[in-house]
Write a protein that holds these residues in place. Structure first.
Motif, mmCIF file in Angstrom:
data_model
loop_
_atom_site.group_PDB
_atom_site.id
_atom_site.type_symbol
_atom_site.label_atom_id
_atom_site.label_comp_id
_atom_site.label_asym_id
_atom_site.label_seq_id
_atom_site.Cartn_x
_atom_site.Cartn_y
_atom_site.Cartn_z
ATOM 1 N N ASP A 73 0.829 -1.208 0.000
ATOM 2 C CA ASP A 73 0.000 0.000 0.000
ATOM 3 C C ASP A 73 0.862 1.256 0.000
ATOM 4 N N LYS A 99 -8.929 3.567 -7.716
ATOM 5 C CA LYS A 99 -10.095 2.776 -7.342
ATOM 6 C C LYS A 99 -10.398 1.790 -8.456
ATOM 7 N N ASP A 114 -9.463 8.799 -7.734
ATOM 8 C CA ASP A 114 -9.559 8.335 -6.347
ATOM 9 C C ASP A 114 -8.616 7.155 -6.160
ATOM 10 N N ASP A 116 -7.850 3.400 -4.470
ATOM 11 C CA ASP A 116 -8.542 2.239 -3.951
ATOM 12 C C ASP A 116 -8.211 2.036 -2.480
ATOM 13 N N SER A 117 -9.200 1.625 -1.708
ATOM 14 C CA SER A 117 -9.023 1.515 -0.257
ATOM 15 C C SER A 117 -7.954 0.492 0.122
ATOM 16 N N GLY A 120 -4.982 2.676 0.216
ATOM 17 C CA GLY A 120 -4.995 3.828 1.119
ATOM 18 C C GLY A 120 -5.991 4.878 0.667
ATOM 19 N N SER A 121 -5.559 6.131 0.692
ATOM 20 C CA SER A 121 -6.453 7.251 0.399
ATOM 21 C C SER A 121 -5.724 8.318 -0.396
ATOM 22 N N ASP A 124 -3.098 9.833 1.629
ATOM 23 C CA ASP A 124 -1.856 9.054 1.664
ATOM 24 C C ASP A 124 -0.974 9.377 0.457
#
Length: 591
Positions: A73, A99, A114, A116-117, A120-121, A124
């Motif tokens: 990640d 995402k 965006d 993908d979870s 992270g975010s 991040d």
């Protein structure tokens, strides 16, 4: 503990180049002596950042897992930024972290703006860019324009025949056969095997996908698509990214006449469902692509004009020089994959020299070359050439004139893992079936990065990472190689990375010396900035040769780097008349 560098990247302004073919012809700033088998760049130039650094490819899923779910990640990458300072790496290329439903591990994007979870975010990514820049490290991201996920809102609206989005993708009516069955409009094949057309009941039409069924191709003949993808590019440039690597650019356009069938390749090793069973004149490398690339460069220039800092666009295209080099005229740098495609384990010094000349001698005036030995789609160096040749290929990559790209773990000599068909993750392998999966699966070269000798090699605390760690991780890892008493692949790579800082390797000339079926050697630099002899044995026999000949023109030099530990004698001045190199060994001597 590694010292943290806090110097931010300096603003740089690209300069031009000029080309000298046996006579001195000046065309905007660099000298390249092709007629004399010498390639030279002016040492007085202030080069933009992407011409002076090694680019290091991070495959996020496999680099470092920070939360124990078995998948790498963004926070994991942040935690390892000082590793790149240690290696003298100043540019990272990140494979997709957007995402995605992960049908193709992130190359099937459902939201381009965006994160993908599992990675992270957005916050991040912002932190990664900020902390990388604080260490003098640039960030290059994958830009994937050819297709989206079938879960992307654009495709969902296209399914509904929304006024704006109905033509965002390539749709075609079926051909009804005499038996009443549906048939796609042509014979086009997917890169991942089988028909490139899938029927959709909602629209009662087929849609085109160059890759997976879940990756419908965008229609770049629609100006709204072009504008929306330019918006994606602006989004990431505004967040501070320094460059993009454009994915699958060859596939961006298809001919408008969908009745055209692609001709057979007549390559007997492929079956009729496999991509290379056909040639692809109607679905690859169409001339309309160049105009779109120019528009992306225009967006990058908007940001470059504001702050004077170069933005870098490198493109993935598996084409011959005559085709790929056209992209230079449109503001992009094409990745040169010749060392991947044209060099085999039987390719010695002469063969590699010819591959290099294919790049150098075909460069247009003002162009800057690139070199790469592997990536997330191709075999690792250890698999393709053998473990004993890892060091010498790293020496080649890091001493050539041009920008080198290293795939993560190659600095350690990581090996490929073996994955059964039942455990295979890669859709490209799975689509080929159990009989052929091993030939096509990309899982083996994507195994987790090997950091320590602890459980899962320090990649993750999960007992089952997304792919298994290679069994040799206890001896082949960053921690062990960093602290090794004898010269490890990692230590050698670091020496070479710092040696590249010398002007002779940044902007110096390249002149061949001894070249035979085993040996490739060349001189980098000039009398004014210093000269270095680089000699490497890519053959399978020991070779003893006289390197004092032209253009070396001296009988002695001082060894600065070898592929093995230096002994006390090698550190002193030594004769160049009878240097012996074992297979897979190399040496660099200051003249």
């Amino acid at each position: 503990m590694e010292e943290k560098v806090t110097t931010k990247p300096k603003a740089d302004k690209p300069r031009g180049f000029y080309c000298l073919l046996t006579a001195a012809v000046v065309v905007s700033g660099i000298a390249v002596f092709v007629g004399l088998s010498e390639h030279k760049t002016s040492s007085s130039l202030e080069l933009p950042w992407w011409k002076t650094t090694i680019i290091y490819q991070v495959y996020p899923r496999s680099f470092k897992d920070s939360d124990g779910d078995g998948i790498g990640d963004i926070k994991g990458i942040i935690s390892k930024l000082d590793y790149f300072v240690y290696l003298n790496i100043k540019a990272l290329w990140l494979s997709p972290f957007y995402k995605s439903p992960m049908a193709d591990f992130g190359y099937d994007i459902s939201n381009h703006t965006d994160v993908d979870s599992i990675f992270g975010s957005l916050e991040d990514v912002d932190q990664l860019i900020e902390e990388a820049h604080a260490r003098g490290i640039r960030i290059i991201i994958d830009f994937v324009p050819n297709h989206t996920s079938d879960k992307h809102v654009w495709f969902e609206k296209s399914l509904q025949n929304d006024d704006k989005y109905k033509d965002y993708y390539i749709w075609a009516d079926d051909i009804v056969t005499s038996g009443g069955s549906r048939k796609p409009p042509n014979n086009w094949l997917s890169v991942f095997s089988g028909s490139a057309w899938t029927w959709n009941e909602n629209r009662s039409q087929f849609y085109y996908h160059a890759f997976l069924t879940k990756q419908p191709d965008l229609n770049f003949r629609n100006t709204d698509v072009i504008d929306d993808m330019k918006g994606v590019l602006r989004f990431w440039l505004e967040r501070g990214v320094d460059g993009i690597r454009v994915d699958a650019l060859q596939k961006l356009f298809e001919v408008t006449d969908l009745s055209l069938n692609e001709p057979p390749s007549n390559a007997k090793e492929y079956h009729e469902h496999q991509y290379n069973y056909l040639n692809h004149p109607y679905t690859e490398s169409l001339p309309e692509t160049f105009e779109v690339v120019t528009r992306w460069k225009d967006v990058m220039n908007e940001f470059e004009n504001k702050d004077g800092i170069s933005r870098f666009m490198v493109i993935e295209t598996y084409e011959q020089p005559s085709q790929r080099n056209i992209y230079y005229d449109h503001g992009a740098v094409p990745y040169n994959f010749d060392l991947i495609m044209d060099v085999t384990s039987e390719c010695g010094g002469l063969c590699i020299r010819d591959v290099l000349e294919k790049e150098y001698s075909n460069l247009p005036p003002g162009a800057w070359p690139t070199f790469v030995l592997g990536n997330h789609d191709r075999n690792r160096v250890s698999k393709k050439f053998g473990l004993e040749f890892v060091n010498v290929y790293n020496m080649l990559l890091l001493t050539l004139w041009g920008t080198p790209t290293t795939y993560y773990g190659e600095e350690l000599g990581m090996e490929e893992i073996q994955v059964s068909f039942e455990d295979t993750q890669d859709p490209q392998g799975l689509k080929q079936g159990k009989e052929y999966y091993a030939e096509f699966s990309r899982d083996p070269c994507r195994s987790p990065m090997q950091w320590t000798s602890s459980v899962q090699s320090g990649f993750s605390t999960s007992p089952t990472p997304w792919l298994p760690v290679h069994g040799h991780y206890r001896t082949v890892n960053v921690e062990v190689q960093k602290n090794s008493k004898s010269l490890s692949p990692l230590q050698l790579y670091r020496k070479l990375a710092f040696l590249r800082e010398h002007p002779s390797f940044q902007t110096g000339s390249l002149q061949y010396v001894v070249v035979n079926k085993n040996i490739l050697s060349y001189v980098r630099g000039s009398d004014g900035e210093g000269r270095f002899l680089v000699a490497m044995n890519f053959g399978h026999k020991t070779s003893t040769d006289n390197y004092s000949i032209h253009p070396v023109n001296t009988e002695k030099g001082t060894v600065v780097v070898t592929t093995s530990s230096l002994n006390s004698e090698e550190k002193n001045t030594r004769s160049l008349k009878d240097i012996s190199l074992l297979p897979g060994s190399g040496i660099i001597i200051k003249l």
